[in-house]
Every structure is written in C-alpha cells, then in structure tokens.
Design an enzyme around this catalytic site. Structure first.
Site, PDB file in Angstrom:
ATOM      1  N   SER A 133       0.805  -1.377   0.102  1.00  0.00           N
ATOM      2  CA  SER A 133       0.168   0.000  -0.110  1.00  0.00           C
ATOM      3  C   SER A 133       1.220   1.327  -0.009  1.00  0.00           C
ATOM      4  O   SER A 133       1.884   1.182   0.347  1.00  0.00           O
ATOM      5  CB  SER A 133      -0.894   0.089   1.199  1.00  0.00           C
ATOM      6  OG  SER A 133      -1.398   1.464   1.563  1.00  0.00           O
ATOM      7  N   TYR A 146      -1.414  -0.564  10.113  1.00  0.00           N
ATOM      8  CA  TYR A 146      -1.642  -1.271   9.166  1.00  0.00           C
ATOM      9  C   TYR A 146      -0.488  -0.686   8.182  1.00  0.00           C
ATOM     10  O   TYR A 146       0.036  -1.349   7.537  1.00  0.00           O
ATOM     11  CB  TYR A 146      -2.893  -0.712   8.376  1.00  0.00           C
ATOM     12  CG  TYR A 146      -3.022  -0.836   6.879  1.00  0.00           C
ATOM     13  CD1 TYR A 146      -3.320  -2.205   6.636  1.00  0.00           C
ATOM     14  CD2 TYR A 146      -3.062  -0.096   6.014  1.00  0.00           C
ATOM     15  CE1 TYR A 146      -3.668  -2.549   5.067  1.00  0.00           C
ATOM     16  CE2 TYR A 146      -3.125  -0.102   4.550  1.00  0.00           C
ATOM     17  CZ  TYR A 146      -3.584  -1.504   4.250  1.00  0.00           C
ATOM     18  OH  TYR A 146      -3.764  -1.725   3.006  1.00  0.00           O
TER      19      TYR A 146
HETATM   20  N1  LIG Z   1      -8.831  -0.935  -0.694  1.00  0.00           N
HETATM   21  C1  LIG Z   1      -7.691  -0.153  -0.753  1.00  0.00           C
HETATM   22  O1  LIG Z   1      -7.966   1.083  -0.389  1.00  0.00           O
HETATM   23  C2  LIG Z   1      -6.187  -0.487  -0.546  1.00  0.00           C
HETATM   24  C3  LIG Z   1      -5.099   0.252  -0.716  1.00  0.00           C
HETATM   25  C4  LIG Z   1      -3.995  -0.032  -0.610  1.00  0.00           C
HETATM   26  C5  LIG Z   1      -3.768  -1.657  -0.718  1.00  0.00           C
HETATM   27  N2  LIG Z   1      -4.799  -2.420  -0.174  1.00  0.00           N
HETATM   28  C6  LIG Z   1      -4.537  -3.606  -0.051  1.00  0.00           C
HETATM   29  O2  LIG Z   1      -5.016  -4.555  -1.070  1.00  0.00           O
HETATM   30  C7  LIG Z   1      -5.494  -5.879  -0.735  1.00  0.00           C
HETATM   31  C8  LIG Z   1      -6.842  -6.412  -1.155  1.00  0.00           C
HETATM   32  O3  LIG Z   1      -7.733  -5.548  -0.380  1.00  0.00           O
HETATM   33  P1  LIG Z   1      -9.131  -4.897  -1.179  1.00  0.00           P
HETATM   34  O4  LIG Z   1      -9.078  -3.526  -1.147  1.00  0.00           O
HETATM   35  O5  LIG Z   1      -9.283  -5.745  -2.327  1.00  0.00           O
HETATM   36  O6  LIG Z   1     -10.070  -5.073   0.111  1.00  0.00           O
HETATM   37  P2  LIG Z   1     -11.337  -6.362   0.068  1.00  0.00           P
HETATM   38  O7  LIG Z   1     -12.155  -6.130  -0.766  1.00  0.00           O
HETATM   39  O8  LIG Z   1     -11.780  -6.143   1.789  1.00  0.00           O
HETATM   40  O9  LIG Z   1     -10.571  -7.723  -0.110  1.00  0.00           O
HETATM   41  C9  LIG Z   1      -9.832  -8.389   1.156  1.00  0.00           C
HETATM   42  C10 LIG Z   1      -9.736  -9.737   0.422  1.00  0.00           C
HETATM   43  O10 LIG Z   1      -8.838 -10.516   1.462  1.00  0.00           O
HETATM   44  C11 LIG Z   1      -9.449 -11.583   1.962  1.00  0.00           C
HETATM   45  N3  LIG Z   1      -9.080 -11.839   3.299  1.00  0.00           N
HETATM   46  C12 LIG Z   1      -8.827 -11.186   4.326  1.00  0.00           C
HETATM   47  N4  LIG Z   1      -8.542 -11.860   5.369  1.00  0.00           N
HETATM   48  C13 LIG Z   1      -8.390 -13.165   4.950  1.00  0.00           C
HETATM   49  C14 LIG Z   1      -7.907 -14.060   5.835  1.00  0.00           C
HETATM   50  N5  LIG Z   1      -7.575 -14.248   7.126  1.00  0.00           N
HETATM   51  N6  LIG Z   1      -7.897 -15.562   4.991  1.00  0.00           N
HETATM   52  C15 LIG Z   1      -8.567 -15.265   3.755  1.00  0.00           C
HETATM   53  N7  LIG Z   1      -8.865 -14.317   3.138  1.00  0.00           N
HETATM   54  C16 LIG Z   1      -8.690 -13.559   3.656  1.00  0.00           C
HETATM   55  C17 LIG Z   1     -11.054 -11.095   1.958  1.00  0.00           C
HETATM   56  O11 LIG Z   1     -11.759 -12.443   1.976  1.00  0.00           O
HETATM   57  P3  LIG Z   1     -13.335 -12.424   2.719  1.00  0.00           P
HETATM   58  O12 LIG Z   1     -14.123 -12.185   1.481  1.00  0.00           O
HETATM   59  O13 LIG Z   1     -13.422 -13.822   2.895  1.00  0.00           O
HETATM   60  O14 LIG Z   1     -13.342 -11.500   3.855  1.00  0.00           O
HETATM   61  C18 LIG Z   1     -11.165 -10.455   0.384  1.00  0.00           C
HETATM   62  O15 LIG Z   1     -11.163 -11.476  -0.360  1.00  0.00           O
HETATM   63  C19 LIG Z   1      -5.110  -5.771   0.782  1.00  0.00           C
HETATM   64  O16 LIG Z   1      -3.946  -6.455   1.111  1.00  0.00           O
HETATM   65  C20 LIG Z   1      -5.059  -4.369   1.279  1.00  0.00           C
HETATM   66  O17 LIG Z   1      -4.211  -3.949   2.363  1.00  0.00           O
HETATM   67  C21 LIG Z   1      -6.104  -1.670  -0.376  1.00  0.00           C
END
Ligand SMILES: NC(=O)c1ccc[n+]([C@@H]2O[C@H](COP(=O)([O-])OP(=O)(O)OC[C@H]3O[C@@H](n4cnc5c(N)ncnc54)[C@H](OP(=O)(O)O)[C@@H]3O)[C@@H](O)[C@H]2O)c1
Length: 249
Positions: A133, A146
C-alpha cells in the site's frame, strides 16, 4: 512474463482487487486458484477457476492453500499474496491480542508463503507478488499498525531479492485508496480522497507482472508526488489527522 497458460494462486480473491485480478488472469488464459475466508459468495464461474475457503492468517490455512494448488495444477507459476486487512483506530490502549490478526494476515502469512515458494522451487523460476500500500511509504493517521505491516512486507521482498535467483521475480504493488470493502471492514467512517477502482489497480498489477516490474504504482499521481513533491501529501495527512481527532474527542 507471459500470462497465457500460467498457474496462479491469489489470496483474497472473493472481492475487491483480488477478484478483479482473478478475472483479468482468466481473460488472458491463465488458470487460477483463489482463496478467501469461508461462507463468501464466489462471483467467478469459469472452468479455469477454482476457489478454496480457508484462513490465510494461519499456518494450516497457507499449507492447505499450497496443497490445493499443487493438487489442482501440479505447479505454481505465480503466487499473489493479496489478502489483507486493517483497523481504522487511534492507538490509545495497549492490547497484545489486538495486534495478532493484522500481523498474522498482513505480514506472517506473506512471509511464510514467499518462503514456501522458495522451498518448493529452490532454483526454478517463479513470480511472487504482494499487495502492499502507499501507506507503507506514507503512513496515515488511523492506520499506524496497518502502514507498518505494509512497509514490512515491502522491505521483506527487497531483502529476498538480494538472496534469491534472478528469475525468481518479486513484485510489490502500492495502491492508493481503492473502492473496495476494505474501508468498511477497517471501520473508517469517512470517504478517502482520490479513490481508484479495483479494476484499474488489477490492470496495473497484470501489466507490471508482464513487464517484470519490481515496484508497481497503480496511481501515477502518487508516484509523481513521491518522487518530485513529497510535501504535497501533508495536506491530506492534516485532513486525516483532524478527522481522527474529531472521532476520538
Ligand atoms: N482498498 C484500498 O484502498 C487498498 C489500498 C492499498 C492496498 N490495499 C490492499 O489490497 C489488498 C486487497 O484489499 P481490497 O481493497 O481488495 O479489500 P477487500 O475487498 O476487503 O478484499 C480483501 C480480501 O482479502 C480476503 N481476506 C482477508 N483476510 C483473510 C484471511 N484471513 N484469510 C483468507 N482471506 C482473507 C478477503 O476475503 P473474505 O471475502 O473472505 O473476507 C477478501 O477477499 C489488501 O492487502 C489491502 O491491504 C487496499
């Protein structure tokens, strides 16, 4: 890297960035094993897509993910450690147990998965990608833990790069705020500025992989600010600090 025909594992493939990335890989002829926690609606129906429900924040979960991948594909060409989580919070009370889920999910699971790839393929080529991130560079108020977890994985891959074979490629992705469930799960009450779509981020990830980029910045504005005008982020930080103060007053 050529995408057609490769065997890919993506954690966090049930929603957001991971889901879009899985779709793009499939469109380009890859075979994908996606993982998420149990009891989630799986949005992809494709003969080249398999899904497994497990908790990647545990050793058992990651071990099972590798077993499933090897049973399905025989070999893993690319592992994308994308699953992650955050708590939006002001850190005012020491709570040891509160630290565990985020550290296990965002750091330990990523490190363990990367080392497992190396153990499986000591000298063979492979790709390992982690969704870090911009907060790994520029921590924001409310996200101190985080931000530290995201900096940790990025530094970890920088270290591995010095140790591993040249064709064991390591890619770190630095998205800015992206429209996914992330902020709801974190508990952030307000909207972030400059939100990107998960599709845009996923496209940049795939392109970065194809071009063998070590660092992938889905937002050109962030990359420019970081390189030329790092002071520009201070306005955003000030806004976020005021909001956090207001929530906790
Ligand atoms: N959104 C942002 O602004 C942003 C910015 C920078 C970086 N990121 C990073 O991008 C990545 C993806 O996030 P996203 O934004 O796409 O969020 P998201 O829509 O909440 O997706 C998160 C995913 O991770 C899975 N997950 C979380 N904990 C888990 C566990 N213990 N075991 C298995 N699966 C797990 C969730 O599965 P479930 O559906 O089963 O919960 C979901 O599929 C993350 O690493 C986040 O830190 C996000």
């Amino acid at each position: 890297m050529k995408i057609k025909g490769i065997r890919v594992v993506i954690t966090g493939a049930s929603s957001g960035i991971g889901l879009e990335l899985a779709r793009l890989f499939l469109d380009r002829g890859a075979r994908v094993l996606g993982a998420s926690l149990p009891d989630r609606q799986i949005a992809i129906e494709d003969n080249n897509y398999h899904h497994v429900e497990l908790d990647i924040s545990t050793r058992e979960g990651v071990d099972r993910l590798f077993e499933e991948a090897l049973n399905q594909f025989g070999k893993i060409d690319c592992f994308v450690a994308n699953a992650g989580m955050a708590h939006y919070e002001k850190l005012i009370r020491a709570d040891w147990d509160h630290l565990n889920p985020i550290i296990d999910t965002n750091i330990k699971s990523v490190m363990y998965s990367a080392i497992k790839m190396k153990e499986l393929y000591p000298t063979e080529p492979f790709h390992f990608m982690v969704t870090s991130s911009v907060m790994g560079y520029w921590p924001l108020p409310g996200y101190a833990i985080y931000s530290a977890t995201k900096a940790a994985t990025s530094t970890f891959l920088d270290g591995l790069r010095l140790e591993w074979e040249r064709d064991q490629r390591l890619h770190v992705v630095y998205p800015v705020a992206t429209k996914t469930r992330f902020f709801d799960v974190a508990g952030q009450p307000h909207d972030s500025w400059m939100m990107q779509t998960s599709k845009h981020v996923a496209k940049k990830m795939l392109k970065g992989l194809e071009k063998d980029k070590k660092k992938i910045y889905p937002s050109p504005i962030f990359e420019m600010c970081y390189r030329v005008a790092p002071w520009a982020i201070s306005f955003y930080r000030k806004r976020e600090a005021n909001l956090l103060k207001r929530y906790y007053s």
